[in-house]
Design a protein around this motif. Sequence first.
Motif, mmCIF file in Angstrom:
data_model
loop_
_atom_site.group_PDB
_atom_site.id
_atom_site.type_symbol
_atom_site.label_atom_id
_atom_site.label_comp_id
_atom_site.label_asym_id
_atom_site.label_seq_id
_atom_site.Cartn_x
_atom_site.Cartn_y
_atom_site.Cartn_z
ATOM 1 N N CYS A 82 0.840 -1.203 0.000
ATOM 2 C CA CYS A 82 0.000 0.000 0.000
ATOM 3 C C CYS A 82 0.872 1.248 0.000
ATOM 4 N N GLN A 83 0.477 2.248 -0.795
ATOM 5 C CA GLN A 83 1.242 3.491 -0.913
ATOM 6 C C GLN A 83 0.608 4.669 -0.178
ATOM 7 N N ASP A 84 -0.685 4.577 0.145
ATOM 8 C CA ASP A 84 -1.371 5.746 0.696
ATOM 9 C C ASP A 84 -1.836 5.576 2.139
ATOM 10 N N GLY A 85 -1.464 4.478 2.774
ATOM 11 C CA GLY A 85 -1.815 4.277 4.176
ATOM 12 C C GLY A 85 -3.230 3.833 4.444
ATOM 13 N N GLU A 86 -4.022 3.565 3.386
ATOM 14 C CA GLU A 86 -5.416 3.196 3.597
ATOM 15 C C GLU A 86 -5.611 1.706 3.844
ATOM 16 N N VAL A 87 -4.557 0.926 3.607
ATOM 17 C CA VAL A 87 -4.621 -0.523 3.834
ATOM 18 C C VAL A 87 -3.613 -0.884 4.917
ATOM 19 N N ALA A 88 -4.074 -1.521 5.983
ATOM 20 C CA ALA A 88 -3.191 -1.864 7.104
ATOM 21 C C ALA A 88 -2.290 -3.034 6.768
ATOM 22 N N GLU A 89 -2.826 -4.016 6.035
ATOM 23 C CA GLU A 89 -2.028 -5.189 5.669
ATOM 24 C C GLU A 89 -2.718 -5.933 4.534
ATOM 25 N N HIS A 90 -1.926 -6.728 3.822
ATOM 26 C CA HIS A 90 -2.442 -7.626 2.801
ATOM 27 C C HIS A 90 -2.173 -9.061 3.236
ATOM 28 N N LEU A 91 -3.156 -9.928 3.021
ATOM 29 C CA LEU A 91 -3.053 -11.325 3.416
ATOM 30 C C LEU A 91 -3.310 -12.208 2.203
ATOM 31 N N LEU A 92 -2.482 -13.222 2.008
ATOM 32 C CA LEU A 92 -2.663 -14.182 0.931
ATOM 33 C C LEU A 92 -3.379 -15.399 1.517
ATOM 34 N N LEU A 93 -4.654 -15.582 1.150
ATOM 35 C CA LEU A 93 -5.504 -16.564 1.820
ATOM 36 C C LEU A 93 -6.001 -17.650 0.872
ATOM 37 N N PRO A 94 -6.137 -18.873 1.377
ATOM 38 C CA PRO A 94 -6.843 -19.910 0.609
ATOM 39 C C PRO A 94 -8.297 -19.492 0.412
ATOM 40 N N PHE A 95 -8.915 -19.987 -0.655
ATOM 41 C CA PHE A 95 -10.306 -19.642 -0.914
ATOM 42 C C PHE A 95 -11.207 -20.011 0.266
ATOM 43 N N SER A 96 -10.878 -21.078 0.993
ATOM 44 C CA SER A 96 -11.707 -21.485 2.133
ATOM 45 C C SER A 96 -11.707 -20.422 3.225
ATOM 46 N N GLU A 97 -10.573 -19.735 3.415
ATOM 47 C CA GLU A 97 -10.521 -18.679 4.427
ATOM 48 C C GLU A 97 -11.245 -17.417 3.948
ATOM 49 N N VAL A 98 -11.190 -17.175 2.638
ATOM 50 C CA VAL A 98 -11.970 -16.064 2.074
ATOM 51 C C VAL A 98 -13.457 -16.338 2.303
ATOM 52 N N GLU A 99 -13.886 -17.565 2.052
ATOM 53 C CA GLU A 99 -15.283 -17.942 2.279
ATOM 54 C C GLU A 99 -15.667 -17.714 3.742
ATOM 55 N N GLN A 100 -14.785 -18.072 4.672
ATOM 56 C CA GLN A 100 -15.094 -17.891 6.096
ATOM 57 C C GLN A 100 -15.250 -16.406 6.428
ATOM 58 N N LEU A 101 -14.418 -15.570 5.839
ATOM 59 C CA LEU A 101 -14.552 -14.129 6.057
ATOM 60 C C LEU A 101 -15.886 -13.617 5.520
ATOM 61 N N LEU A 102 -16.348 -14.195 4.414
ATOM 62 C CA LEU A 102 -17.658 -13.832 3.868
ATOM 63 C C LEU A 102 -18.766 -14.215 4.845
ATOM 64 N N VAL A 103 -18.712 -15.440 5.329
ATOM 65 C CA VAL A 103 -19.734 -15.936 6.251
ATOM 66 C C VAL A 103 -19.737 -15.134 7.551
ATOM 67 N N ASP A 104 -18.559 -14.744 7.998
ATOM 68 C CA ASP A 104 -18.439 -13.961 9.234
ATOM 69 C C ASP A 104 -18.757 -12.482 9.027
ATOM 70 N N GLU A 105 -19.074 -12.107 7.778
ATOM 71 C CA GLU A 105 -19.424 -10.723 7.423
ATOM 72 C C GLU A 105 -18.302 -9.753 7.767
ATOM 73 N N ARG A 106 -17.074 -10.180 7.519
ATOM 74 C CA ARG A 106 -15.915 -9.343 7.782
ATOM 75 C C ARG A 106 -15.589 -8.406 6.623
ATOM 76 N N PHE A 107 -16.061 -8.735 5.430
ATOM 77 C CA PHE A 107 -15.769 -7.916 4.257
ATOM 78 C C PHE A 107 -16.662 -6.677 4.196
ATOM 79 N N MET A 108 -16.154 -5.616 3.590
ATOM 80 C CA MET A 108 -17.025 -4.567 3.089
ATOM 81 C C MET A 108 -17.983 -5.224 2.092
ATOM 82 N N ILE A 109 -19.212 -4.743 2.025
ATOM 83 C CA ILE A 109 -20.223 -5.468 1.252
ATOM 84 C C ILE A 109 -19.885 -5.535 -0.239
#
Length: 293
Positions: free
Chosen positions: A224-251
């Motif tokens: 990130c160049q502008d400070g708007e992103v705290a960190e980037h994570l490289l995740l398996p699709f299963s963990e992305v799915e869990q974040l969706l189910v947990d409603e952690r994403f911006m819509i």
Amino acid sequence: MQVDAVLGYLDKVSRFDAQQFTPLFIGTERMGCVNAQWKERLLQHEPQLFEDTFQGLRCKVKGSYRSISHALAHAARRWQQAGWLNGWRNENFTAFRQDGRPYFELERAAFRPLGLTSRAVHVNGLCRLDDGEVRMWVGRRSPHKAVDPNRMDNLVGGGVAAGETLALALERESWEEAGVARERVDGLTPASLLLAQRPVARGLHREWLYAYDLWLAPGESPACQDGEVAEHLLLPFSEVEQLLVDERFMIDAALVSMDCLCRHGYWERHNQKMADALSRVRYELGQEMGVPA
């Protein structure tokens, strides 16, 4: 896999009662929708600009792109001074006619009260590991962001400003949020077009999401160049799915991520079920022209 949970979340963020909103016409063009609170405000405090008709609410401003933009900009300042608008950004979005021609531009904070349709570019950052597994780069928003701090986001996501092409917005946002050089996205075409629409505190959020897939090599990391992103994570699709189910994403980022997982066959034998559900928010490129608000 949690197909039913993801489908439930998709229903939650993509279905709403449109009868709670009044169509907004600017001139003869249907451009947006307003809720009951904003309808009352506009009719009571802006009678020189808005009137109630059998079709819905009509803005009486006429003229050129510049004159309509000027009149609505002054109105938006009055709404801000009245305390009705928050999140003022001093950044304009363009409102387009149904045939795709630019109609006027307006401060982005005023788009939701009027239910106007904005545009945004989103990038799915993908990486194929040496064993063939595909993973997704996900960003966590800065805790200092005024909107949705600490929530999960796509690798890149941002609005298309007035006067910008999709390509320019993609280049700008990719560099600012992920440190991706212009050459990496030059010529990249959208993999999907999604329409996000839902009631929000300010009115109706309605935005075309142009979703791109960008492949990063193993060992290559976004920065990130502008400070708007705290960190980037490289995740398996299963963990992305869990974040969706947990409603952690911006819509909006959740919709883009669901679409990406589906296009890449993550849900296997349930993939068609997911594709059928996503069909209510998916459009072919070019279909955004002519879709009324």
